[in-house]
Design an enzyme around this catalytic site. Structure first.
Site, PDB file in Angstrom:
ATOM      1  NE  ARG A  53      -0.425   1.484   3.640  1.00 11.04           N
ATOM      2  CZ  ARG A  53       0.703   2.177   3.842  1.00 11.04           C
ATOM      3  NH1 ARG A  53       1.871   1.587   4.078  1.00 11.04           N
ATOM      4  NH2 ARG A  53       0.687   3.491   3.806  1.00 11.04           N
ATOM      5  N   GLY A  54       0.274   2.404  -0.082  1.00 12.97           N
ATOM      6  CA  GLY A  54       1.063   3.622  -0.244  1.00 12.97           C
ATOM      7  C   GLY A  54       1.239   3.858  -1.738  1.00 12.97           C
ATOM      8  CB  ALA A  55       0.661   6.878  -3.785  1.00  9.82           C
ATOM      9  NE  ARG A  90      -6.163   0.828  -2.052  1.00  8.12           N
ATOM     10  CZ  ARG A  90      -5.530   1.381  -1.008  1.00  8.12           C
ATOM     11  NH1 ARG A  90      -4.269   1.084  -0.754  1.00  8.12           N
ATOM     12  NH2 ARG A  90      -6.155   2.233  -0.206  1.00  8.12           N
ATOM     13  CG  ASP A 244      -2.861   8.014  -1.547  1.00  3.51           C
ATOM     14  OD1 ASP A 244      -2.911   8.563  -0.428  1.00  3.51           O
ATOM     15  OD2 ASP A 244      -2.495   6.843  -1.728  1.00  3.51           O
ATOM     16  CG  ASN A 254      -2.454  11.638   2.560  1.00  8.01           C
ATOM     17  OD1 ASN A 254      -1.928  10.707   1.939  1.00  8.01           O
ATOM     18  ND2 ASN A 254      -2.206  11.849   3.829  1.00  8.01           N
ATOM     19  CE  LYS A 255      -5.569   5.810   3.902  1.00  2.00           C
ATOM     20  NZ  LYS A 255      -6.483   4.963   3.114  1.00  2.00           N
TER      21      LYS A 255
HETATM   22  O1  MRU Z   1      -4.666   3.317   1.877  1.00  2.00           O
HETATM   23  P1  MRU Z   1      -3.161   3.454   1.880  1.00  2.00           P
HETATM   24  O2  MRU Z   1      -2.529   2.883   3.101  1.00  2.00           O
HETATM   25  O3  MRU Z   1      -2.544   2.963   0.599  1.00  2.00           O
HETATM   26  O4  MRU Z   1      -2.952   5.032   1.941  1.00  2.00           O
HETATM   27  C1  MRU Z   1      -1.645   5.542   1.960  1.00  2.00           C
HETATM   28  C2  MRU Z   1      -1.598   7.010   2.129  1.00  2.00           C
HETATM   29  O5  MRU Z   1      -2.612   7.666   2.239  1.00  2.00           O
HETATM   30  C3  MRU Z   1      -0.250   7.665   2.090  1.00  2.00           C
HETATM   31  O6  MRU Z   1      -0.262   8.830   2.862  1.00  2.00           O
HETATM   32  C4  MRU Z   1       0.080   8.040   0.641  1.00  2.00           C
HETATM   33  O7  MRU Z   1      -0.050   6.937  -0.203  1.00  2.00           O
HETATM   34  C5  MRU Z   1       1.439   8.592   0.512  1.00  2.00           C
HETATM   35  S1  MRU Z   1       2.647   7.308   0.551  1.00  2.00           S
HETATM   36  C6  MRU Z   1       4.194   7.931   0.401  1.00  2.00           C
END
Ligand code: MRU
Length: 371
Positions: A53-55, A90, A244, A254-255
């Site tokens: 996970r994470g962009a 996603r 993201d 973002n989250k």
């Molecule tokens: O749902 P996730 O865990 O994939 O969400 C991740 C985030 O929101 C991060 O802040 C974002 O991807 C930046 S990662 C460097």
């Protein structure tokens, strides 16, 4: 970064047989286990189930997913189907689309015989680029942290609030929002990180806390609702988060919960920085609220909690009354006006079309005509 004294990346090629390996992030922080991605279906499922996970890491995994698909069947039809399957995993992180389009553009002109090797080579390169980008983000962000510490009269600690996980486990290595923090800590600046728990999936409590602990960075996990209170009391010097998808005009997706922290930071006069690699900029859109698809995840992530019981057993419990419904939007959009600055691999920019175009004139001109 290191775990138990050994250097890891979040995704890598096995030195013996070239296989693609990941750390299964759904098991953190209680179990640190590697998993092999053997084929396209494994890669797509790893993204969908948030084992990765994470962009930036989603993008890198998708690139390997295409390579694994080409190793099995390098035909035009298989390439198109692999792109479709990965795109459907996603919706919000634009790095997914960026990586798929990047690899596809390189593979299409090739004959099928050359596609698998070319795709693996490009996926490897995307990973190397991500590491270099994040290290550069770290350097630019470090300058901001140094300045903040100087402004504070070098009084310890420098209190930084972060949301979700934008550390090395969200990228290939280093992280975005956490990269400057690691560098500041290594340089001897006494940082302390307020880690938002980040309900419902608790990426802060589970993953950011794990990362910071493994690197020895002082940190405290707080519930998501505590940030505003701490800001009012002067306990937060600055905020840094990841993203993201950031629009060409600097709106930041973002989250879920990021927007509330940005509002509280603005109200309290606290800098709110967003760290991002350039593949996270969506040059095709300008209005984050209108144009960014927000992932709606399963309600049981809100209605239930999973964790380790004191006897060591992994358990899942229900929080809600039977019959209550739950909604689970996974991301929100922070308008550019609430963002103090964007920290990119090319430097620090104002969160605006002009700010981004100054740092990335090439990209803004090439891709920005639609926005
Ligand atoms: O749902 P996730 O865990 O994939 O969400 C991740 C985030 O929101 C991060 O802040 C974002 O991807 C930046 S990662 C460097």
């Amino acid at each position: 970064m290191k775990v138990g004294g050994r250097h890891y990346r979040s995704i890598w090629r096995n030195a013996q047989d070239g296989g693609v390996e990941i750390i299964d992030q759904t098991l953190l922080p209680h179990r640190f286990e590697q998993r092999r991605l053997a084929n396209l279906a494994d890669a797509a499922e790893a993204i969908r189930a948030m084992q990765v996970r994470g962009a930036p890491l989603i993008g890198a995994t998708a690139a390997y997913g295409l390579a694994l698909a080409m190793a099995a069947d390098p035909s035009d039809a298989a390439l198109a189907e692999a792109c479709r399957a990965l795109m459907a995993t996603r919706p919000t992180a634009v790095n997914l689309r960026w990586a798929i389009e990047d690899v596809r553009r390189r593979l299409e002109p090739l004959g099928p015989a050359g596609r698998a090797a070319a795709a693996f080579a490009r996926a490897d390169a995307i990973c190397e680029e991500d590491v270099a980008i994040n290290r550069a983000i770290g350097g630019h962000g470090l300058g901001l942290l140094r300045d903040a510490w100087e402004r504070k009269g070098r009084a310890a600690p420098l209190n930084i609030l972060t949301h979700c996980n934008a550390g090395w486990l969200a990228t290939v290595d280093w992280g975005t929002a956490l990269a400057p923090i690691y560098l500041a800590h290594d340089e001897g600046i006494p940082v302390h990180v307020w880690v938002d728990e980040t309900r419902p999936r608790n990426q802060g409590a589970a993953i950011t806390a794990f990362e910071l602990g493994a690197h020895g960075v002082p940190h405290t996990v707080i519930v998501d609702n505590a940030g505003g209170h701490l800001m009012q009391r002067g306990a937060v010097d600055l905020c840094i988060v990841g993203t993201d998808r950031t629009t060409a005009s600097g709106d930041v997706c973002n989250k879920i919960g990021t927007y509330l922290k940005a509002l509280a930071a603005r109200e309290n006069g606290i800098p709110f920085y967003v760290a991002l690699p350039s593949p996270t900029i969506d040059w095709r859109i300008a209005d984050g609220l209108r144009d960014i698809p927000i992932e709606e995840r399963a309600a049981d992530e809100v209605s239930h909690l999973a964790g380790r019981a004191d006897d060591g057993a992994m358990v899942r419990i229900r929080l809600l009354p039977d019959g209550s419904r739950a909604a689970n939007p996974a991301f929100d959009v922070t308008p550019a006006a609430l963002v103090s600055a964007l920290i990119t691999e090319r430097g620090v920019a104002e969160a605006s079309r002009a700010g981004l175009a100054t740092l990335f004139p090439d990209r803004a001109a090439a891709e920005g005509s639609a926005a």
